[in-house]
Scaffold this motif. Sequence first.
Motif, PDB file in Angstrom:
ATOM      1  N   ARG A   1     169.071  53.003  21.852  1.00  0.00           N
ATOM      2  CA  ARG A   1     168.620  54.439  22.037  1.00  0.00           C
ATOM      3  C   ARG A   1     167.485  54.987  23.107  1.00  0.00           C
ATOM      4  N   ARG A   2     166.994  54.587  23.533  1.00  0.00           N
ATOM      5  CA  ARG A   2     165.569  55.005  24.178  1.00  0.00           C
ATOM      6  C   ARG A   2     165.845  54.885  25.705  1.00  0.00           C
ATOM      7  N   SER A   3     165.491  55.607  26.453  1.00  0.00           N
ATOM      8  CA  SER A   3     166.262  55.818  27.669  1.00  0.00           C
ATOM      9  C   SER A   3     164.718  55.073  28.459  1.00  0.00           C
ATOM     10  N   TRP A   4     165.371  54.274  29.110  1.00  0.00           N
ATOM     11  CA  TRP A   4     164.839  53.789  29.621  1.00  0.00           C
ATOM     12  C   TRP A   4     165.511  53.523  32.126  1.00  0.00           C
ATOM     13  N   LEU A   5     163.670  52.985  32.697  1.00  0.00           N
ATOM     14  CA  LEU A   5     164.594  52.832  33.873  1.00  0.00           C
ATOM     15  C   LEU A   5     163.443  51.344  34.771  1.00  0.00           C
ATOM     16  N   VAL A   6     164.330  50.542  34.867  1.00  0.00           N
ATOM     17  CA  VAL A   6     163.966  49.727  35.608  1.00  0.00           C
ATOM     18  C   VAL A   6     163.618  49.330  37.052  1.00  0.00           C
ATOM     19  N   VAL A   7     162.472  48.967  37.597  1.00  0.00           N
ATOM     20  CA  VAL A   7     163.063  48.745  39.557  1.00  0.00           C
ATOM     21  C   VAL A   7     162.804  47.583  39.349  1.00  0.00           C
ATOM     22  N   LEU A   8     163.523  47.445  39.797  1.00  0.00           N
ATOM     23  CA  LEU A   8     163.413  45.694  40.819  1.00  0.00           C
ATOM     24  C   LEU A   8     163.045  45.927  42.471  1.00  0.00           C
ATOM     25  N   ASP A   9     161.899  45.238  42.647  1.00  0.00           N
ATOM     26  CA  ASP A   9     161.141  45.836  43.971  1.00  0.00           C
ATOM     27  C   ASP A   9     161.438  44.825  44.731  1.00  0.00           C
ATOM     28  N   ASP A  10     161.957  44.397  45.931  1.00  0.00           N
ATOM     29  CA  ASP A  10     161.816  43.878  46.855  1.00  0.00           C
ATOM     30  C   ASP A  10     162.700  41.828  46.683  1.00  0.00           C
TER      31      ASP A  10
ATOM     32  N   ALA B   1     153.811  52.759  20.515  1.00  0.00           N
ATOM     33  CA  ALA B   1     153.548  53.950  21.126  1.00  0.00           C
ATOM     34  C   ALA B   1     154.198  53.925  22.577  1.00  0.00           C
ATOM     35  N   TRP B   2     155.090  55.354  22.211  1.00  0.00           N
ATOM     36  CA  TRP B   2     155.702  55.473  23.573  1.00  0.00           C
ATOM     37  C   TRP B   2     155.138  56.704  24.529  1.00  0.00           C
ATOM     38  N   PRO B   3     155.560  56.688  25.530  1.00  0.00           N
ATOM     39  CA  PRO B   3     156.241  55.201  26.673  1.00  0.00           C
ATOM     40  C   PRO B   3     155.506  55.062  26.606  1.00  0.00           C
ATOM     41  N   ILE B   4     156.260  53.676  27.032  1.00  0.00           N
ATOM     42  CA  ILE B   4     155.660  52.823  27.686  1.00  0.00           C
ATOM     43  C   ILE B   4     155.698  52.335  29.241  1.00  0.00           C
ATOM     44  N   ARG B   5     154.807  52.127  29.795  1.00  0.00           N
ATOM     45  CA  ARG B   5     154.691  51.667  31.632  1.00  0.00           C
ATOM     46  C   ARG B   5     154.365  50.801  31.781  1.00  0.00           C
ATOM     47  N   LEU B   6     154.728  49.389  32.099  1.00  0.00           N
ATOM     48  CA  LEU B   6     155.319  48.183  32.526  1.00  0.00           C
ATOM     49  C   LEU B   6     154.859  47.576  34.306  1.00  0.00           C
TER      50      LEU B   6
ATOM     51  N   ALA C   1     157.091  60.809  34.543  1.00  0.00           N
ATOM     52  CA  ALA C   1     157.257  62.738  34.120  1.00  0.00           C
ATOM     53  C   ALA C   1     158.730  63.183  33.954  1.00  0.00           C
ATOM     54  N   ASP C   2     159.168  62.622  33.536  1.00  0.00           N
ATOM     55  CA  ASP C   2     160.910  63.615  32.562  1.00  0.00           C
ATOM     56  C   ASP C   2     161.382  62.745  31.298  1.00  0.00           C
ATOM     57  N   GLY C   3     159.656  61.934  31.237  1.00  0.00           N
ATOM     58  CA  GLY C   3     159.579  61.267  29.655  1.00  0.00           C
ATOM     59  C   GLY C   3     160.562  60.995  29.319  1.00  0.00           C
ATOM     60  N   ALA C   4     160.827  59.516  30.002  1.00  0.00           N
ATOM     61  CA  ALA C   4     161.417  58.482  29.598  1.00  0.00           C
ATOM     62  C   ALA C   4     160.056  57.147  29.016  1.00  0.00           C
ATOM     63  N   ASP C   5     161.517  56.328  28.217  1.00  0.00           N
ATOM     64  CA  ASP C   5     160.464  55.625  27.128  1.00  0.00           C
ATOM     65  C   ASP C   5     160.309  54.672  27.509  1.00  0.00           C
ATOM     66  N   LEU C   6     160.434  54.284  28.830  1.00  0.00           N
ATOM     67  CA  LEU C   6     160.014  53.041  29.309  1.00  0.00           C
ATOM     68  C   LEU C   6     160.210  52.703  30.228  1.00  0.00           C
ATOM     69  N   VAL C   7     159.399  52.065  31.000  1.00  0.00           N
ATOM     70  CA  VAL C   7     159.817  52.499  32.635  1.00  0.00           C
ATOM     71  C   VAL C   7     158.330  50.555  32.997  1.00  0.00           C
ATOM     72  N   VAL C   8     160.078  50.034  33.720  1.00  0.00           N
ATOM     73  CA  VAL C   8     159.722  48.941  34.495  1.00  0.00           C
ATOM     74  C   VAL C   8     159.573  48.822  35.369  1.00  0.00           C
ATOM     75  N   TRP C   9     158.490  47.953  36.058  1.00  0.00           N
ATOM     76  CA  TRP C   9     158.241  47.705  37.591  1.00  0.00           C
ATOM     77  C   TRP C   9     158.075  46.257  38.083  1.00  0.00           C
TER      78      TRP C   9
END
Length: 703
Positions: A208-217, A91-96, A153-161
């Motif tokens: 091919r899916r859009s993704w964003l990975v955030v590496l905090d601190d 089930a996309w999008p996935i938020r972790l 909000a822009d519809g990224a398939d995967l956002v990982v924090w």
Amino acid sequence: MKRFRMKRSAAREGADEAVPTVSVRKSDDAVGSGDALRESRGLGHPASAGGGAVRVERSGDAVALGAHSVAISGHVSQVMLATPPPSKPLAWPIRLGSVPVLASAFQTRSEVRVRIDQARDGHATVVLTQVLSGGGGVGKTQLAAAYAHQGLADGADLVVWVDASDIEQVIAWYAHAAHAVEAASDRVRGKGTESDAELFLQWLATTRRSWLVVLDDLTDPEAMQGWWPPSSAFGCGRVVATTRRQDAVLSGGGRAVVGIDTYSAEEAEAYLHERLSSAHADHLLDAQAAVLAEALGFLPLALSHAAAFMVNEDVACAEYLRRFGDSAARLDDLLPRKADAEGYGRQVAAALLLSLDGAQASDPVRLAVPVMRLAAVLDPAGNPRSLWTSDATIRYLSNQRITPAGGAPSTIGPAQVRATLRLLHRYGLLTDHAQAGSRAVRLHALTARAVRECTPDTVSADLVRTAADALTELCDTVGWSDHDTRASLLSNIDSLDRYAGDLLWQTDGHYVLRWAGRNMTLDTAIPYWRGLVGTSERRLGRAHPLTLVARRDLALACFNDRRSKEAFAVLQEDFPYQDSQLAGDSLRPAAAEREVVSAVSLLEDTVAVRERLLGQVDPATLASRAELALLYWSRGDRAAAIHTLERSLPGYRAAFGPRHPGTIAVKNRLRGWREQHKRRWWRRTRGPSAPGGSAGAGGAATP
């Protein structure tokens, strides 16, 4: 190796279809696993035939590899593999991970975000990691959270924090993400955390899916090597990292480091207005809002805590500013944990100094804390690098370097001091930029205050003495045309004076205060000298030589500002005290000859020590040398008196200028002594029988 033919079962159709040849390597005993396994001996019909079953014949010893594969030790006559049931679609999008909510009155910081986006779009690689680097409390995490929310909000398939404060957490989150996106089959996954994490990185590179990975601190850039997300083959991925560190390794591998500083003045004031308005506390806003924002150093974390405190206690900006300016107040009281309305999780003082322990343990070890303490008493706007390689600074750091129990202080050199500044720069505790010139080394005002509050009282006197001595070394060498350095020294002296108070007088550091007055503009010099004269009279006494020197400087400032009446009034008030100073130690009775000799020796030693410690042109050195000349003259050693005063005159000119009353007084006294000495020599050489010997000044002077 044995080759064999695989034929798909055609029991229902009564015919076999040829399938591609597969290779099976000879192996020892193997373990097989899979779904819907059925085995029957011989070449008969399978025990159970499912849809899409595969038959393997005459294989001998074999190992089977692949998804839902089977490995059986020994001779295999017939193996039936049933196709596993299809897995449930993801089930996309996935938020972790826990993406922080945006703070109340969040400032978009458009100029900063433009720089971040330009760092990404202006790079040649398909995907670029932007590393947001800055000190504690400047809003790095909130900026990263804004990108995460924008991605969702822009519809990224995967956002990982990912909380990147520990490398093990990074690897664990990667492994978790590998399972969440089914980066590989169940057969390949599950071999270990690092193996799964590597599968996730491979998935990021090829999907091919859009993704964003955030590496905090991010706290350990070295350990992160090998675990940075790779470039996306299809240009559909992005990485944003936040860190206090400023190591060079952060900018390797196609990454771009973007420096994050505090709010601008406009952003800070806008934040206060929006934050208090959103809490229905508009009545707390007043004309001091902008001044309060500046006092807090425009630091987002401090502004957040201060606004919450004001709302909780119903305190207006002016009243909070008054409390904040109280030197006895502590940050933990002004910016308490209960004022953490945004869930930052740390008090401001603790957040600002979070990485100090790590810096203290790094090479050069045990120097970070002493350097931070010294920087904390100087101007937050910055000071020259040359101050940190001065003799006074190196002596202080050698003595104050925290050593193991029972160990002796170790001597250090300029190279180690410079290495410590770079270390603290990398840890985000201060900034060290050579291109800033006379403002190269900077420490945020709130960080400096937090350091001062943690500094024991037992080392305060050493700090003040060191800072004063280091500034004195620079004051004695700065050129008249170097206006930037002079301005920097003036502001640093002012910061030291505000911190030290009377300590600056107790440690003989008042020379820098007089230097500051002599280098000020006329509109600020006169009120400054009036204040300094008052302090000197209170601390040293009305008749003290340094008080009289300060009063002469006040008179000179009045002369230069065309206030002759005020200048003469100041000098006239000093006449009784000047007479006693010029008289010095008058001739003692013959019975006290031994005490006079002792006084001369003591004064000679005093002059030598002051020349070595304070310099040739320090007012205290000059005053001691003038007193020594007077003492020589009173004892009849006129040659020594004239020679000593001749040595003093260039110092007075350098320290006070040729028009200063003190310089003129020394010059006139030297001229008078020379004339008297010359007349006496003339009388001795001509004798009483010489023509005209009884006339004129010589005759009048003869008893």
